[in-house]
Design an enzyme around this catalytic site. Structure first.
Site, PDB file in Angstrom:
ATOM      1  N   CYS A  23       2.910 -10.354  19.213  1.00 47.42           N
ATOM      2  CA  CYS A  23       2.047  -9.769  18.169  1.00 47.42           C
ATOM      3  C   CYS A  23       2.397 -10.438  16.844  1.00 47.42           C
ATOM      4  O   CYS A  23       3.526 -10.311  16.373  1.00 47.42           O
ATOM      5  CB  CYS A  23       2.232  -8.258  18.056  1.00 47.42           C
ATOM      6  SG  CYS A  23       1.346  -7.586  16.620  1.00 47.42           S
ATOM      7  N   LYS A  47      -1.241   4.930  12.224  1.00 50.83           N
ATOM      8  CA  LYS A  47      -0.320   4.512  11.178  1.00 50.83           C
ATOM      9  C   LYS A  47      -1.118   3.780  10.100  1.00 50.83           C
ATOM     10  O   LYS A  47      -1.915   2.898  10.405  1.00 50.83           O
ATOM     11  CB  LYS A  47       0.716   3.555  11.766  1.00 50.83           C
ATOM     12  CG  LYS A  47       1.629   2.979  10.718  1.00 50.83           C
ATOM     13  CD  LYS A  47       2.536   1.900  11.261  1.00 50.83           C
ATOM     14  CE  LYS A  47       3.248   1.213  10.119  1.00 50.83           C
ATOM     15  NZ  LYS A  47       3.503  -0.194  10.322  1.00 50.83           N
ATOM     16  N   CYS A  96       3.341  -7.982  14.002  1.00 51.94           N
ATOM     17  CA  CYS A  96       4.739  -7.503  14.053  1.00 51.94           C
ATOM     18  C   CYS A  96       5.714  -8.668  14.010  1.00 51.94           C
ATOM     19  O   CYS A  96       6.900  -8.454  13.814  1.00 51.94           O
ATOM     20  CB  CYS A  96       5.018  -6.733  15.345  1.00 51.94           C
ATOM     21  SG  CYS A  96       4.127  -5.205  15.544  1.00 51.94           S
ATOM     22  N   HIS A 156       0.846  -1.199   0.000  1.00 55.69           N
ATOM     23  CA  HIS A 156       0.000   0.000   0.000  1.00 55.69           C
ATOM     24  C   HIS A 156       0.878   1.245   0.000  1.00 55.69           C
ATOM     25  O   HIS A 156       2.107   1.157  -0.147  1.00 55.69           O
ATOM     26  CB  HIS A 156      -0.969  -0.025   1.194  1.00 55.69           C
ATOM     27  CG  HIS A 156      -0.296  -0.172   2.532  1.00 55.69           C
ATOM     28  ND1 HIS A 156       0.496   0.827   3.081  1.00 55.69           N
ATOM     29  CD2 HIS A 156      -0.270  -1.191   3.422  1.00 55.69           C
ATOM     30  CE1 HIS A 156       0.957   0.421   4.252  1.00 55.69           C
ATOM     31  NE2 HIS A 156       0.526  -0.800   4.480  1.00 55.69           N
ATOM     32  N   HIS A 196      -0.391  -2.070  16.356  1.00 57.47           N
ATOM     33  CA  HIS A 196      -1.607  -2.543  15.692  1.00 57.47           C
ATOM     34  C   HIS A 196      -2.858  -2.466  16.552  1.00 57.47           C
ATOM     35  O   HIS A 196      -3.960  -2.691  16.070  1.00 57.47           O
ATOM     36  CB  HIS A 196      -1.404  -3.981  15.190  1.00 57.47           C
ATOM     37  CG  HIS A 196      -0.302  -4.097  14.191  1.00 57.47           C
ATOM     38  ND1 HIS A 196       0.970  -4.511  14.532  1.00 57.47           N
ATOM     39  CD2 HIS A 196      -0.270  -3.806  12.871  1.00 57.47           C
ATOM     40  CE1 HIS A 196       1.728  -4.501  13.438  1.00 57.47           C
ATOM     41  NE2 HIS A 196       1.013  -4.063  12.432  1.00 57.47           N
ATOM     42  N   HIS A 244       4.258   1.208   1.908  1.00 55.49           N
ATOM     43  CA  HIS A 244       5.360   0.486   1.274  1.00 55.49           C
ATOM     44  C   HIS A 244       5.884   1.268   0.067  1.00 55.49           C
ATOM     45  O   HIS A 244       7.083   1.285  -0.207  1.00 55.49           O
ATOM     46  CB  HIS A 244       4.903  -0.913   0.837  1.00 55.49           C
ATOM     47  CG  HIS A 244       4.317  -1.706   1.961  1.00 55.49           C
ATOM     48  ND1 HIS A 244       2.976  -1.914   2.085  1.00 55.49           N
ATOM     49  CD2 HIS A 244       4.897  -2.285   3.033  1.00 55.49           C
ATOM     50  CE1 HIS A 244       2.742  -2.615   3.190  1.00 55.49           C
ATOM     51  NE2 HIS A 244       3.899  -2.846   3.784  1.00 55.49           N
ATOM     52  N   LYS A 252      -2.133  -2.458   6.861  1.00 54.93           N
ATOM     53  CA  LYS A 252      -3.062  -3.540   6.568  1.00 54.93           C
ATOM     54  C   LYS A 252      -3.875  -3.865   7.819  1.00 54.93           C
ATOM     55  O   LYS A 252      -5.065  -4.110   7.764  1.00 54.93           O
ATOM     56  CB  LYS A 252      -2.278  -4.789   6.145  1.00 54.93           C
ATOM     57  CG  LYS A 252      -1.562  -4.616   4.825  1.00 54.93           C
ATOM     58  CD  LYS A 252      -0.541  -5.720   4.548  1.00 54.93           C
ATOM     59  CE  LYS A 252       0.837  -5.402   5.052  1.00 54.93           C
ATOM     60  NZ  LYS A 252       1.945  -6.076   4.361  1.00 54.93           N
ATOM     61  N   CYS A 310      -0.974  -4.731  21.232  1.00 52.47           N
ATOM     62  CA  CYS A 310       0.173  -4.255  20.464  1.00 52.47           C
ATOM     63  C   CYS A 310       0.124  -2.723  20.358  1.00 52.47           C
ATOM     64  O   CYS A 310      -0.899  -2.170  19.976  1.00 52.47           O
ATOM     65  CB  CYS A 310       0.147  -4.866  19.062  1.00 52.47           C
ATOM     66  SG  CYS A 310       1.384  -4.114  17.973  1.00 52.47           S
TER      67      CYS A 310
HETATM   68  O1  ME8 Z   1       8.141  -5.148   8.824  1.00 52.92           O
HETATM   69  N1  ME8 Z   1       4.183   4.734   6.845  1.00 52.92           N
HETATM   70  O2  ME8 Z   1       7.370  -5.851   6.758  1.00 52.92           O
HETATM   71  P1  ME8 Z   1       6.082  -4.921   6.540  1.00 52.92           P
HETATM   72  C1  ME8 Z   1       5.454   4.613   6.417  1.00 52.92           C
HETATM   73  N2  ME8 Z   1       8.896  -7.951   6.850  1.00 52.92           N
HETATM   74  N3  ME8 Z   1       6.028   3.455   6.068  1.00 52.92           N
HETATM   75  C2  ME8 Z   1       5.274   2.351   6.131  1.00 52.92           C
HETATM   76  C3  ME8 Z   1       3.931   2.387   6.552  1.00 52.92           C
HETATM   77  C4  ME8 Z   1       3.383   3.655   6.909  1.00 52.92           C
HETATM   78  N4  ME8 Z   1       2.127   3.796   7.312  1.00 52.92           N
HETATM   79  N5  ME8 Z   1       3.441   1.138   6.505  1.00 52.92           N
HETATM   80  C5  ME8 Z   1       4.450   0.331   6.071  1.00 52.92           C
HETATM   81  C6  ME8 Z   1       8.177  -5.898   7.864  1.00 52.92           C
HETATM   82  N6  ME8 Z   1       5.555   1.058   5.835  1.00 52.92           N
HETATM   83  C7  ME8 Z   1       9.266  -6.944   7.770  1.00 52.92           C
HETATM   84  C8  ME8 Z   1      10.562  -6.264   7.394  1.00 52.92           C
HETATM   85  S1  ME8 Z   1      13.182  -6.291   6.831  1.00 52.92           S
HETATM   86  C9  ME8 Z   1      14.461  -7.316   7.115  1.00 52.92           C
HETATM   87  C10 ME8 Z   1      11.764  -7.170   7.323  1.00 52.92           C
HETATM   88  C11 ME8 Z   1       6.838   0.554   5.324  1.00 52.92           C
HETATM   89  O3  ME8 Z   1       5.410  -5.466   5.326  1.00 52.92           O
HETATM   90  C12 ME8 Z   1       7.991   0.943   6.244  1.00 52.92           C
HETATM   91  O4  ME8 Z   1       9.186   0.888   5.512  1.00 52.92           O
HETATM   92  O5  ME8 Z   1       5.310  -4.804   7.780  1.00 52.92           O
HETATM   93  C13 ME8 Z   1       7.970  -0.169   7.260  1.00 52.92           C
HETATM   94  O6  ME8 Z   1       9.192  -0.270   7.968  1.00 52.92           O
HETATM   95  C14 ME8 Z   1       7.713  -1.368   6.362  1.00 52.92           C
HETATM   96  O7  ME8 Z   1       6.808  -0.861   5.353  1.00 52.92           O
HETATM   97  C15 ME8 Z   1       7.122  -2.564   7.079  1.00 52.92           C
HETATM   98  O8  ME8 Z   1       6.712  -3.503   6.126  1.00 52.92           O
END
Ligand code: ME8
Length: 499
Positions: free
Chosen positions: A126, A300, A129, A18, A150, A21, A303, A147
């Site tokens: 969680c 924040k 997370c 979204h 979330h 990301h 999903k 959490c």
């Molecule tokens: O944490 N505002 O994956 P994830 C800004 N798989 N950035 C955001 C955001 C928001 N509202 N929502 C998501 C994970 N992001 C792990 C990571 S790395 C070795 C493993 C972005 O799918 C932001 O970069 O939950 C956040 O850190 C990341 O998506 C989390 O993606």
């Protein structure tokens, strides 16, 4: 010429990416494109984090095998990144063979070094997370632990597991966070230091019993366990550039690594990642670039919060990738959360892309074509424009080299603003010999366009093609270096959005 390696987090593909990301990934892409443009040997890694309980459950809910789910999602993610013009060099998946081997070897090495031991574990977890929360960290809602990110109830877990001796790295970590300039902005290093001071570093679980989490990489010394998803995921940053299978490539890119992450995963990328690297005798990253959240109605965007803004809706509303990319980079903020507002986004798009830059490209190209048949020669740029151009370029380079993409965008736009004002003042359409002014304006456009290229690559390429110049290294731009332009009428690059 240097080397530049940039990474994004690898995302959990339990749902489509979204706006959050896109925010991180576009930012990393802008850094990658900028570094390619200045001539650095650049590698840009992104990908998906495909193991763990979260994916296992997502697959269960859909009634499919997790492998089928992650295969489908990898195609979907790549498609979104294509729509946003993300120029990654490699898309890593944690189910890739070479990655699984690296993880398996790494955990075995830590075990052989005596840094991994078996013990029982209990705590509040969680799943969104994929993380345990201690009593100081979770929020209590209706008497139950929730959490803090979330706002969902945590699950109580009790099991025998393998621990990584994180506590052994306390002095090392404090030293690195205090004395080395790795975490940007610095406030986040301070935040981690405070947490370590307050709570100390406690050992972390790095395995899950297979009977509960079977969807993971097997622990090589105990088949009853799978590797904890975060330990698996973090290693993507080294396996993705050849660690353990192409050491020449790894040794070239690793010293230049820049991790881009959201602040939600700061702890994993400092306390845990730096310690794991140290344990594996790999130097800590050059930079960890952290940004704050995109928020919506105070929460924040995510999903799990149910307030997601879809990338396809943004692409449609802002007429393609450049609009979305520009807006997100213009509001990009490392320290402060940014409220997603249609009104603010629309006005950035209209004022800066449609009325300022897009309008300038169109105006100048039409005038050059009408008045001079598209042939515009010159030697010097009117100082009225040359000075702001050079000043803005210096500001831009300084901002880009210090990861401040938003300030860099503003600097590029400042040239377009000055150029539009210059047209209004000089009225070249009334002049009998407008060549000098038009030449200066084309030079101003060459500067702005080159500077904007990493952010709006499509529009910049279209503009350069119609105005008749090549986008090149912004560090070596010189005013007046083009002898003659051959201009074609440019299309409307950014159609205005009606409110
Ligand atoms: O944490 N505002 O994956 P994830 C800004 N798989 N950035 C955001 C955001 C928001 N509202 N929502 C998501 C994970 N992001 C792990 C990571 S790395 C070795 C493993 C972005 O799918 C932001 O970069 O939950 C956040 O850190 C990341 O998506 C989390 O993606």
């Amino acid at each position: 010429m240097g080397v530049f390696y940039v990474t994004t987090p690898i995302y959990y593909p339990n749902a489509a990416p979204h706006i959050g990301h896109a925010y991180t990934t576009i930012y990393a892409d802008v850094l990658a494109r900028y570094h390619r443009l200045v001539g650095d040997d650049t590698f840009f890694l992104t990908g998906n984090d495909e193991h763990g309980l979260k994916l296992q459950r997502a697959a269960e809910r859909r009634g499919v095998h997790p492998k089928q789910l992650v295969d489908e999602m990898a195609v979907l993610y790549k498609n979104y990144w294509r729509m946003l013009d993300i120029s990654y060099d490699h898309f890593i998946r944690t189910t890739d063979d070479y990655h699984e081997r690296v993880v398996s070897d790494a955990i075995r090495r830590l075990y052989d070094k005596g840094l991994v031991y078996k013990d029982s574990y209990s705590g509040w977890y969680c799943v969104d997370c994929e993380k345990f929360y201690s009593s100081g960290e979770y929020e209590v809602i209706d008497g139950k632990p929730h959490c803090p990110i979330h706002k969902k109830p945590l699950e109580w877990l009790e099991e025998t597991t393998y621990y990584f001796k994180l506590s052994e790295f306390e002095d090392y970590l404090i030293d690195v966070l205090k004395n080395r300039d790795i975490v940007y902005p610095r406030q986040y290093a301070v935040e981690v230091l405070r947490k370590i001071e307050k709570e100390g570093l406690v050992d972390v679980s790095i395995a899950r019993p297979k009977e509960r989490v079977w969807w993971g990489i097997p622990v090589p010394f105990d088949p009853e366990y799978t590797v904890y998803v975060w330990f698996d995921a973090l290693l993507n940053y080294v396996s993705g550039i050849g660690y353990g299978w192409d050491m020449e490539k790894f040794n070239k890119y690793w010293p230049a690594v820049h991790h881009v992450i959201g602040k939600d995963i700061l702890w994993f990328h400092t306390a845990i990642w730096f310690s794991v690297l140290h344990a594996l005798e790999i130097p800590e990253p050059r930079k960890l670039i952290v940004h704050a959240f995109l928020i919506n109605r105070g929460l924040k965007i995510g999903k799990s919060s149910g307030n997601v803004i879809a990338i396809e809706d943004l692409l449609e509303h802002y007429n393609g990738s450049d609009g979305v990319r520009y807006i997100l980079m213009r509001v990009f903020n490392h320290g402060k959360d940014v409220d997603v507002s249609n009104q603010v986004f629309d006005s950035i798009y209209n004022a800066e892309l449609a009325d300022n830059y897009g309008n300038l490209v169109r105006r100048v190209s039409v005038m050059a074509e009408k008045r001079l048949g598209g042939k515009v020669s010159g030697e010097t740029v009117d100082p009225e424009l040359a000075e702001p151009m050079e000043k803005a370029l210096r500001e831009y380079l300084e901002a880009m080299d210090s990861y401040d993409v938003s300030r860099a965008a503003a600097a590029a736009m400042e040239i377009a603003r000055r150029a539009n004002a210059y047209i209004n003042e000089k009225r070249p359409w009334e002049s009998s010999s407008p060549e000098k002014e038009l030449y200066s304006l084309l030079e101003a456009l060459r500067y702005t366009t080159t500077m904007l290229y990493p952010i709006i690559p499509r529009a910049a390429e279209t503009a350069a093609q119609h105005l008749g110049f090549q986008i090149k290294n912004p560090r070596s731009l010189v005013p007046g270096e083009i002898d003659a332009y051959s201009v074609k009428r440019a299309p409307i690059l950014f159609k205005k959005i009606q409110g």
